[in-house]
Design a protein around this motif. Structure first.
Motif, PDB file in Angstrom:
ATOM      1  N   VAL A 278       0.468  -1.188   0.161  1.00  0.00           N
ATOM      2  CA  VAL A 278      -0.260   0.083   0.324  1.00  0.00           C
ATOM      3  C   VAL A 278       0.808   1.187  -0.231  1.00  0.00           C
ATOM      4  CG1 VAL A 278      -1.735   0.960   0.991  1.00  0.00           C
ATOM      5  CG2 VAL A 278      -1.935  -0.981   0.899  1.00  0.00           C
ATOM      6  N   GLN A 279       1.814   1.387   0.971  1.00  0.00           N
ATOM      7  CA  GLN A 279       2.746   2.649   0.729  1.00  0.00           C
ATOM      8  C   GLN A 279       4.125   2.193   0.156  1.00  0.00           C
ATOM      9  OE1 GLN A 279       3.839   3.623   4.978  1.00  0.00           O
ATOM     10  NE2 GLN A 279       2.084   2.723   5.643  1.00  0.00           N
ATOM     11  N   SER A 280       4.081   1.398  -0.237  1.00  0.00           N
ATOM     12  CA  SER A 280       5.801   0.794  -1.999  1.00  0.00           C
ATOM     13  C   SER A 280       7.076   0.772  -0.730  1.00  0.00           C
ATOM     14  CB  SER A 280       4.904   1.701  -3.015  1.00  0.00           C
ATOM     15  OG  SER A 280       4.158   1.446  -3.808  1.00  0.00           O
ATOM     16  N   LYS A 281       6.817   0.233   0.523  1.00  0.00           N
ATOM     17  CA  LYS A 281       8.079   0.069   1.056  1.00  0.00           C
ATOM     18  C   LYS A 281       8.463  -1.093   1.435  1.00  0.00           C
ATOM     19  CE  LYS A 281       6.461   4.964   3.233  1.00  0.00           C
ATOM     20  NZ  LYS A 281       6.652   5.015   4.836  1.00  0.00           N
ATOM     21  N   ILE A 282       9.000  -1.166   1.536  1.00  0.00           N
ATOM     22  CA  ILE A 282       9.849  -2.745   1.956  1.00  0.00           C
ATOM     23  C   ILE A 282      10.726  -2.933   3.387  1.00  0.00           C
ATOM     24  CG2 ILE A 282      11.181  -4.179   1.396  1.00  0.00           C
ATOM     25  CD1 ILE A 282      10.606  -4.579  -1.031  1.00  0.00           C
ATOM     26  N   VAL A 283      10.700  -3.291   4.547  1.00  0.00           N
ATOM     27  CA  VAL A 283      11.366  -3.069   5.395  1.00  0.00           C
ATOM     28  C   VAL A 283      12.280  -3.918   5.576  1.00  0.00           C
ATOM     29  CG1 VAL A 283      11.503  -2.596   8.026  1.00  0.00           C
ATOM     30  CG2 VAL A 283      10.017  -1.592   6.745  1.00  0.00           C
ATOM     31  N   THR A 284      14.173  -3.655   5.654  1.00  0.00           N
ATOM     32  CA  THR A 284      14.677  -5.757   5.867  1.00  0.00           C
ATOM     33  C   THR A 284      14.903  -4.896   7.310  1.00  0.00           C
ATOM     34  OG1 THR A 284      16.464  -4.060   5.199  1.00  0.00           O
ATOM     35  CG2 THR A 284      15.450  -5.675   3.901  1.00  0.00           C
ATOM     36  N   SER A 285      15.308  -6.441   7.923  1.00  0.00           N
ATOM     37  CA  SER A 285      16.276  -6.981   9.130  1.00  0.00           C
ATOM     38  C   SER A 285      16.650  -7.679   9.156  1.00  0.00           C
ATOM     39  CB  SER A 285      15.036  -7.026   9.851  1.00  0.00           C
ATOM     40  OG  SER A 285      14.996  -6.878  11.566  1.00  0.00           O
ATOM     41  N   PRO A 286      17.700  -7.991   9.531  1.00  0.00           N
ATOM     42  CA  PRO A 286      18.300  -9.299  10.094  1.00  0.00           C
ATOM     43  C   PRO A 286      17.856 -10.657  10.415  1.00  0.00           C
ATOM     44  CG  PRO A 286      19.186  -8.290  11.582  1.00  0.00           C
ATOM     45  CD  PRO A 286      18.617  -7.155  10.841  1.00  0.00           C
ATOM     46  N   SER A 287      17.303 -12.035   9.552  1.00  0.00           N
ATOM     47  CA  SER A 287      17.251 -13.238  10.920  1.00  0.00           C
ATOM     48  C   SER A 287      17.963 -13.692  11.774  1.00  0.00           C
ATOM     49  CB  SER A 287      16.513 -13.803   9.628  1.00  0.00           C
ATOM     50  OG  SER A 287      16.604 -15.042  10.290  1.00  0.00           O
ATOM     51  N   GLY A 288      17.540 -14.021  13.038  1.00  0.00           N
ATOM     52  CA  GLY A 288      18.398 -14.673  13.632  1.00  0.00           C
ATOM     53  C   GLY A 288      18.741 -13.543  15.168  1.00  0.00           C
ATOM     54  N   LEU A 289      20.144 -14.169  15.276  1.00  0.00           N
ATOM     55  CA  LEU A 289      20.473 -12.948  16.509  1.00  0.00           C
ATOM     56  C   LEU A 289      21.092 -12.379  16.902  1.00  0.00           C
ATOM     57  CD1 LEU A 289      19.788 -15.658  19.623  1.00  0.00           C
ATOM     58  CD2 LEU A 289      18.269 -13.496  18.972  1.00  0.00           C
ATOM     59  N   SER A 290      21.387 -11.849  15.159  1.00  0.00           N
ATOM     60  CA  SER A 290      22.308 -11.390  14.294  1.00  0.00           C
ATOM     61  C   SER A 290      22.484  -9.521  15.224  1.00  0.00           C
ATOM     62  CB  SER A 290      22.827 -11.528  13.006  1.00  0.00           C
ATOM     63  OG  SER A 290      22.019 -11.056  12.374  1.00  0.00           O
ATOM     64  N   PHE A 291      21.090  -9.319  14.642  1.00  0.00           N
ATOM     65  CA  PHE A 291      20.761  -7.891  14.817  1.00  0.00           C
ATOM     66  C   PHE A 291      21.665  -6.830  13.881  1.00  0.00           C
ATOM     67  CE2 PHE A 291      19.591  -9.750  18.729  1.00  0.00           C
ATOM     68  CZ  PHE A 291      17.963  -9.695  19.295  1.00  0.00           C
ATOM     69  N   GLY A 292      21.873  -6.708  12.974  1.00  0.00           N
ATOM     70  CA  GLY A 292      22.533  -5.762  12.742  1.00  0.00           C
ATOM     71  C   GLY A 292      23.760  -6.067  11.661  1.00  0.00           C
ATOM     72  N   PHE A 293      24.649  -6.906  12.923  1.00  0.00           N
ATOM     73  CA  PHE A 293      25.872  -6.628  12.249  1.00  0.00           C
ATOM     74  C   PHE A 293      26.491  -8.091  11.635  1.00  0.00           C
ATOM     75  CE2 PHE A 293      24.806  -5.948  17.306  1.00  0.00           C
ATOM     76  CZ  PHE A 293      24.738  -4.577  16.780  1.00  0.00           C
ATOM     77  N   PHE A 294      26.452  -7.372  10.263  1.00  0.00           N
ATOM     78  CA  PHE A 294      26.966  -8.129   9.146  1.00  0.00           C
ATOM     79  C   PHE A 294      28.158  -7.703   8.661  1.00  0.00           C
ATOM     80  CE2 PHE A 294      22.188 -10.239   8.670  1.00  0.00           C
ATOM     81  CZ  PHE A 294      23.033 -10.505   8.968  1.00  0.00           C
ATOM     82  N   GLY A 295      28.583  -6.283   9.148  1.00  0.00           N
ATOM     83  CA  GLY A 295      30.023  -6.136   8.640  1.00  0.00           C
ATOM     84  C   GLY A 295      30.149  -5.099   7.962  1.00  0.00           C
ATOM     85  N   ALA A 296      29.056  -4.786   6.683  1.00  0.00           N
ATOM     86  CA  ALA A 296      28.677  -4.384   5.398  1.00  0.00           C
ATOM     87  C   ALA A 296      29.161  -3.246   5.834  1.00  0.00           C
ATOM     88  CB  ALA A 296      27.138  -3.894   4.766  1.00  0.00           C
ATOM     89  N   SER A 297      29.945  -2.783   4.663  1.00  0.00           N
ATOM     90  CA  SER A 297      31.155  -0.971   4.723  1.00  0.00           C
ATOM     91  C   SER A 297      29.592  -0.040   4.712  1.00  0.00           C
ATOM     92  CB  SER A 297      32.025  -0.768   3.909  1.00  0.00           C
ATOM     93  OG  SER A 297      30.617  -1.296   2.072  1.00  0.00           O
ATOM     94  N   ASP A 298      28.786  -0.245   3.197  1.00  0.00           N
ATOM     95  CA  ASP A 298      27.508   0.510   3.163  1.00  0.00           C
ATOM     96  C   ASP A 298      26.211  -0.048   3.538  1.00  0.00           C
ATOM     97  OD1 ASP A 298      25.779   2.858   2.071  1.00  0.00           O
ATOM     98  OD2 ASP A 298      26.897   2.821   0.648  1.00  0.00           O
ATOM     99  N   GLU A 299      25.613   0.047   4.667  1.00  0.00           N
ATOM    100  CA  GLU A 299      24.500  -1.081   4.877  1.00  0.00           C
ATOM    101  C   GLU A 299      23.598  -0.194   4.118  1.00  0.00           C
ATOM    102  OE1 GLU A 299      22.540  -4.292   6.680  1.00  0.00           O
ATOM    103  OE2 GLU A 299      24.949  -3.980   7.096  1.00  0.00           O
TER     104      GLU A 299
END
Length: 126
Positions: A65-86
């Motif tokens: 409806v709002q044309s939005k996608i929210v992404t979140s890491p699965s599991g207990l990593s809470f976003g600490f994937f180390g991407a240089s440009d998240e």
């Protein structure tokens, strides 16, 4: 009386109180951690699902409806994937998700951080 040993009942009640307090603290911590889960985010009318991208699993909420996608890491990593440009990584994930859904005419645009582990990508379809 001072120095009188406590009865077994008093000792068990005290331990039970500590256990109850510990359970409350653990439950509150878990709920606070869930704040970054897309199903509990601001996009209430979206579709949630797991999505694999480049060897990692993500939770994706697609609000058509709002044309939005929210992404979140699965599991207990809470976003600490180390991407240089998240932001760029999350936009790529949103685009890959749209493509996999058969919406090749849709394009992920602006991506912004909305919580410690969630990024929101606006998209447009031609």
């Amino acid at each position: 009386m001072i120095g009188t040993p406590k009865s077994g009942v008093e000792t068990r009640m005290k331990k039970s109180g500590y256990r109850s307090a510990a359970c409350v603290v653990i439950a509150a911590s878990l709920l606070a951690g869930c704040a970054g889960i897309p199903g509990l985010s601001s996009l209430g009318n979206g579709q949630d699902g797991a999505f694999a991208h480049e060897g990692k699993t993500w939770i994706v909420t697609d609000d058509t409806v709002q044309s939005k996608i929210v992404t979140s890491p699965s599991g207990l990593s809470f976003g600490f994937f180390g991407a240089s440009d998240e932001r760029s990584t999350r936009r790529q994930i949103a685009q890959a998700y749209l493509n996999e859904q058969g919406r090749e005419n849709c394009f992920a645009l602006d991506t912004k951080k909305i919580s410690s582990s969630e990024y929101e990508s606006q998209y447009i379809c031609a």
